[in-house]
Design an enzyme around this catalytic site. Structure first.
Site, PDB file in Angstrom:
ATOM      1  N   CYS A 127       0.892  -1.215   0.017  1.00 54.25           N
ATOM      2  CA  CYS A 127      -0.081  -0.009  -0.016  1.00 54.25           C
ATOM      3  C   CYS A 127       1.001   1.320  -0.045  1.00 54.25           C
ATOM      4  CB  CYS A 127      -0.667  -0.085   1.329  1.00 54.25           C
ATOM      5  SG  CYS A 127      -1.505   1.764   1.627  1.00 54.25           S
ATOM      6  N   GLU A 162       9.111  -0.431 -11.761  1.00 58.28           N
ATOM      7  CA  GLU A 162       7.915  -0.418 -12.430  1.00 58.28           C
ATOM      8  C   GLU A 162       6.653  -0.390 -11.732  1.00 58.28           C
ATOM      9  OE1 GLU A 162       7.195  -4.000 -15.143  1.00 58.28           O
ATOM     10  OE2 GLU A 162       8.347  -3.012 -16.674  1.00 58.28           O
ATOM     11  N   CYS A 167      -4.709   1.001  -4.777  1.00 56.61           N
ATOM     12  CA  CYS A 167      -5.047   0.330  -3.497  1.00 56.61           C
ATOM     13  C   CYS A 167      -6.053   1.369  -3.005  1.00 56.61           C
ATOM     14  CB  CYS A 167      -3.721   0.572  -2.447  1.00 56.61           C
ATOM     15  SG  CYS A 167      -4.062  -0.162  -0.896  1.00 56.61           S
ATOM     16  N   GLU A 319      14.747  -2.302 -19.928  1.00 59.51           N
ATOM     17  CA  GLU A 319      14.277  -3.505 -20.040  1.00 59.51           C
ATOM     18  C   GLU A 319      13.806  -3.881 -21.566  1.00 59.51           C
ATOM     19  OE1 GLU A 319      11.791  -5.494 -17.321  1.00 59.51           O
ATOM     20  OE2 GLU A 319      12.523  -4.339 -15.627  1.00 59.51           O
ATOM     21  N   GLU A 367       8.743 -16.708 -14.139  1.00 59.19           N
ATOM     22  CA  GLU A 367       9.460 -15.992 -15.271  1.00 59.19           C
ATOM     23  C   GLU A 367      10.571 -17.134 -15.680  1.00 59.19           C
ATOM     24  OE1 GLU A 367      10.647 -12.130 -13.888  1.00 59.19           O
ATOM     25  OE2 GLU A 367       8.869 -11.193 -14.468  1.00 59.19           O
ATOM     26  N   LYS A 368      10.050 -18.313 -15.431  1.00 58.81           N
ATOM     27  CA  LYS A 368      11.158 -19.335 -15.886  1.00 58.81           C
ATOM     28  C   LYS A 368      11.423 -19.420 -17.389  1.00 58.81           C
ATOM     29  CE  LYS A 368       8.784 -23.562 -14.438  1.00 58.81           C
ATOM     30  NZ  LYS A 368       7.730 -22.795 -14.169  1.00 58.81           N
ATOM     31  N   HIS A 370      10.952 -16.871 -19.311  1.00 60.09           N
ATOM     32  CA  HIS A 370      11.386 -15.498 -19.998  1.00 60.09           C
ATOM     33  C   HIS A 370      12.613 -15.534 -20.462  1.00 60.09           C
ATOM     34  CE1 HIS A 370      11.723 -11.108 -20.342  1.00 60.09           C
ATOM     35  NE2 HIS A 370      10.607 -11.080 -20.120  1.00 60.09           N
TER      36      HIS A 370
HETATM   37  C1  GLA Z   1       8.701  -6.246 -16.176  1.00 61.30           C
HETATM   38  C2  GLA Z   1       9.710  -6.149 -14.884  1.00 61.30           C
HETATM   39  C3  GLA Z   1      10.794  -7.179 -14.699  1.00 61.30           C
HETATM   40  C4  GLA Z   1      10.183  -8.639 -15.477  1.00 61.30           C
HETATM   41  C5  GLA Z   1       9.949  -8.487 -17.029  1.00 61.30           C
HETATM   42  C6  GLA Z   1       9.360  -9.467 -17.681  1.00 61.30           C
HETATM   43  O1  GLA Z   1       9.490  -5.450 -16.862  1.00 61.30           O
HETATM   44  O2  GLA Z   1      10.537  -5.073 -14.467  1.00 61.30           O
HETATM   45  O3  GLA Z   1      10.985  -7.697 -13.443  1.00 61.30           O
HETATM   46  O4  GLA Z   1       9.363  -9.126 -14.733  1.00 61.30           O
HETATM   47  O5  GLA Z   1       8.733  -7.346 -16.768  1.00 61.30           O
HETATM   48  O6  GLA Z   1       8.909  -9.287 -18.693  1.00 61.30           O
HETATM   49 ZN    ZN Z   2      -3.718   1.323   0.693  1.00 61.31          ZN
END
Ligand code: GLA
Ligand code: ZN
Length: 682
Positions: A127, A162, A167, A319, A367-368, A370
């Protein structure tokens, strides 16, 4: 370094002596035994990786309980990457709180839109208005700065990760009331702004105000009975998370004032007003994850937005995936050449880094599958590794030439988060009306004609642009009409569309005839607005060509404007669909309906010609052309998004940098499918 100096820096990492486009990305050694780390270093070296983002999700490792902090392993990682000559972007780890914290202080957990209180799990689960979360997040950021601030290879701070979501818990409800008091001062003003006399919603005490969600004003995610409160809640949520960012940033700055701070944004991300955020950040960084079928123009548009919110300065590509994501329904591989192409596309639009998620593919959790530089096989003998290695080489060869380069644009598209939120909360006239759809249509028209575009906010003056497009400018904030008038009066060309000028900043209709505050500038009075269900069309003819009219048709009267085209059917056949108003030395166009991409193409072509805006390069199908300029010169980026080879006639003499080969004006070259040419104009 004071704030101004930090912000005016043309090259993001110049202070650290970085002289090339940084290459690398998220590295999570904490998920691996230490024997693996050494091998990682060898592979990074081989791939030309020179920068890693560390510590993105390590809070639980760094703080196993409320009193204990343990940095031993991060110390070893920091030493190791330093010995191996890598730059570090160090994250603060606050995007996922530890389990003990959730157990001991359930107030750190979010409440969902439905009113469901979360338990521990996932990420982005804190939160933003929890005093406990804020206290420990700040404390961790400060400790990291104190411990690692002296590392010379530490070039930036990456706060949280990100930021996003909302909330609806009691912390947030309380904080919302405080936010509202600061904004409105009195309940009378709040009641007026939200028009609470409708449905007897008048508030007599601040404590009566509750958060707008499924338990109160909403009947679906984007459907609310009271736009005013819902709109303010969006602003409040964006501000709450921004305050979390600022908490950590302030803690870090006290310790390491010379190291710039950022957080990774997400392009056109609706919940956060990034224009407001970027004003607080030392530099903009963002994560580019197009879906399999995202058009190249839309990726370009996201990059341009990220450049725009940073005032045109270079940004960091924080990223992207080397090959594949894990979160789409169908996670198609990036075809050979595409990772390179998209990397260069980012640079072409203003990125000074090419970073990835992630360096080594994890073996467990969501994410294995990814993509990563190092796949589960664990060595360099993969297609993805080879492609990344080749790009690593290429970036070394390009060196620092393009760093700090600016994109000179004569065209701007107006983007405003408040407008986005308010427009899409509005009940009526059409559920299909989406702000970005309209933005994208205009953007694509410029994109196809190789005309660079800046995204600007309502805070900016527009004088340096020859053309400004403000798609569905539904909300005209008090005084903004003066900025637009000043711009057009001085000779600018302004375009707006249907359903514009309807409300002011509280989402209250400006009475006295649409488009409200824009009526004089565009010289039209819109009397009614017709919504056409999907599949239904009206039409109009302009310059001898026929175009469809769909979605919305404003039915309008010309006041000072001249009509350029009229609707052809229905009871409003013969009334204007397109109007052009001379205002001062400039021109204001009102496009009263949604049309086809062909129409936008033709309209933009005509406006560009009239306003003397030149294309960077004659359009070649599938080949995107961008420009960046710095003290070293002018760089054109040719990006062949097609599979087929494309023939280009070089309109200017220059050097194909990757080949080190000079060309005369008029020379013909072939650019292979998915290939990229960086061309320094002579
Ligand atoms: C986001 C996050 C990362 C990862 C990627 C996967 O951009 O910042 O930690 O989870 O997505 O696509
Ligand atoms: Zn909250």
């Amino acid at each position: 370094m004071n704030g101004e100096k930090r912000k005016n820096r043309e090259q993001i990492f110049a202070h650290s002596g970085v002289r090339k486009i940084l290459y690398g990305g998220d590295y999570n050694p904490e998920q691996w035994p230490e024997e693996v780390w050494k091998e990682d270093m060898r592979l990074f070296q081989l791939a030309g990786v020179d920068c890693v983002t560390l510590n993105v999700f390590s809070w639980a490792a760094l703080q196993p309980d409320e009193e204990t902090y343990c940095f031993d392993r991060l110390d070893r990682i920091m030493e190791l990457v330093k010995e191996n000559g890598l730059y570090v972007i160090l994250a603060t780890s606050t995007a996922a709180h530890p389990a003990w914290m959730a157990r001991k202080y359930p107030e750190v957990l979010r409440m969902e839109f439905s009113g469901l209180k979360r338990k521990f799990g996932g990420r982005h689960n804190s939160c933003p208005n929890s005093p406990v979360y804020r206290k420990y997040a700040k404390r961790l950021a400060r400790k990291l700065a104190e411990r690692y601030g002296h590392f010379e290879n530490l070039i930036a701070w990456h706060v949280n990760n990100e930021y996003g979501g909302e909330c609806y818990c009691e912390n947030c409800e309380r904080a919302f009331r405080v936010w509202l008091k600061e904004k409105y001062r009195t309940l009378e003003q709040l009641n007026e702004a939200w028009n609470t006399s409708f449905w007897g919603h008048t508030f007599y005490d601040w404590e009566e105000v509750v958060v707008p969600n499924l338990q109160s004003e909403h009947f679906a995610e984007n459907r609310t009975t009271f736009q005013g409160i819902s709109l303010d809640y969006r602003r409040f949520c964006s501000d709450s998370l921004l305050r979390n960012y600022q908490d950590e940033q302030a803690a870090i700055r006290e310790v390491t004032p010379n190291i710039p701070v950022t957080t990774n944004l997400m392009g056109f991300y609706k919940p956060l007003d990034y224009q407001k955020w970027a004003r607080e950040m030392d530099f903009v960084s963002w994560d580019n994850y197009p879906a399999n079928d995202t058009p190249a123009a839309v990726i370009a548009m996201n990059h341009d937005l990220m450049r725009g919110i940073g005032g045109g300065r270079p940004f960091a590509l924080m990223e992207q995936t080397p090959s594949v994501t894990n979160w789409l329904s169908y996670n198609a591989l990036k075809r050979p050449g595409v990772m390179r192409l998209l990397s260069w596309q980012a640079v072409a639009h203003g990125a000074d880094t090419v970073l990835f998620f992630q360096m080594r593919r994890s073996i467990g959790a969501c994410e294995k599958y990814h993509g990563a530089l190092i796949d589960h096989v664990g060595n360099e003998h993969t297609r993805v590794f080879r492609e990344m290695q080749a790009l690593g080489e290429e970036l070394k060869q390009i060196g620092g030439r393009t760093l700090g380069g600016r994109t000179p644009a004569k065209v701007a598209i107006l983007m405003d988060w408040d407008n986005w939120w308010a427009l899409e909360y509005s009940a009526g006239p059409s559920c299909d009306l989406k702000y970005l759809d309209e933005v994208e249509r205009y953007y694509t028209a410029f994109y196809e004609q190789n005309i660079p575009v800046d995204f600007v906010s309502v805070e900016e003056e527009l004088e340096k642009y020859a053309i400004v497009v403000a798609p569905v400018l539904y909300m005209v904030k008090t005084g903004y009409e003066e900025i637009l008038k000043r711009y057009v009066r001085a000779g600018g060309t302004l375009v707006t569309t249907f359903f514009s000028g309807i409300v002011e900043e509280h989402d209250l209709v400006v009475a006295g005839g649409y488009p409200g505050r824009l009526r004089e500038l565009f010289g039209v009075w819109v009397e009614e607005i017709d919504a056409l269900p999907t599949g239904e069309q009206n039409g109009f003819t302009w310059n001898g060509k026929h175009y469809p009219a769909e979605l919305l048709c404003d039915i309008m009267h010309l006041e000072s404007a001249g009509g350029e085209a009229v609707y052809e059917t229905d009871f409003y056949a013969g009334s204007p669909a397109l109007a052009k108003n001379h205002f001062g030395k400039g021109i204001a166009w009102y496009v009263a309906t949604r049309s086809s991409q062909e129409f936008y193409h033709d309209l933009i072509k005509r406006l560009a010609r009239d306003a003397g805006v030149e294309e960077l390069w004659s359009p070649v199908p599938q080949v995107e052309v961008c420009e960046r300029q710095n003290e070293e010169g002018k760089f054109l980026f040719f990006l062949n998004h097609g599979r087929e080879d494309a023939e280009l006639t070089l309109e200017k003499a220059g050097i194909w940098i990757q080949k080190g080969k000079p060309y005369e004006k008029g020379a013909k070259i072939w650019l292979k499918g998915k290939d990229v040419m960086v061309y320094q104009v002579q």
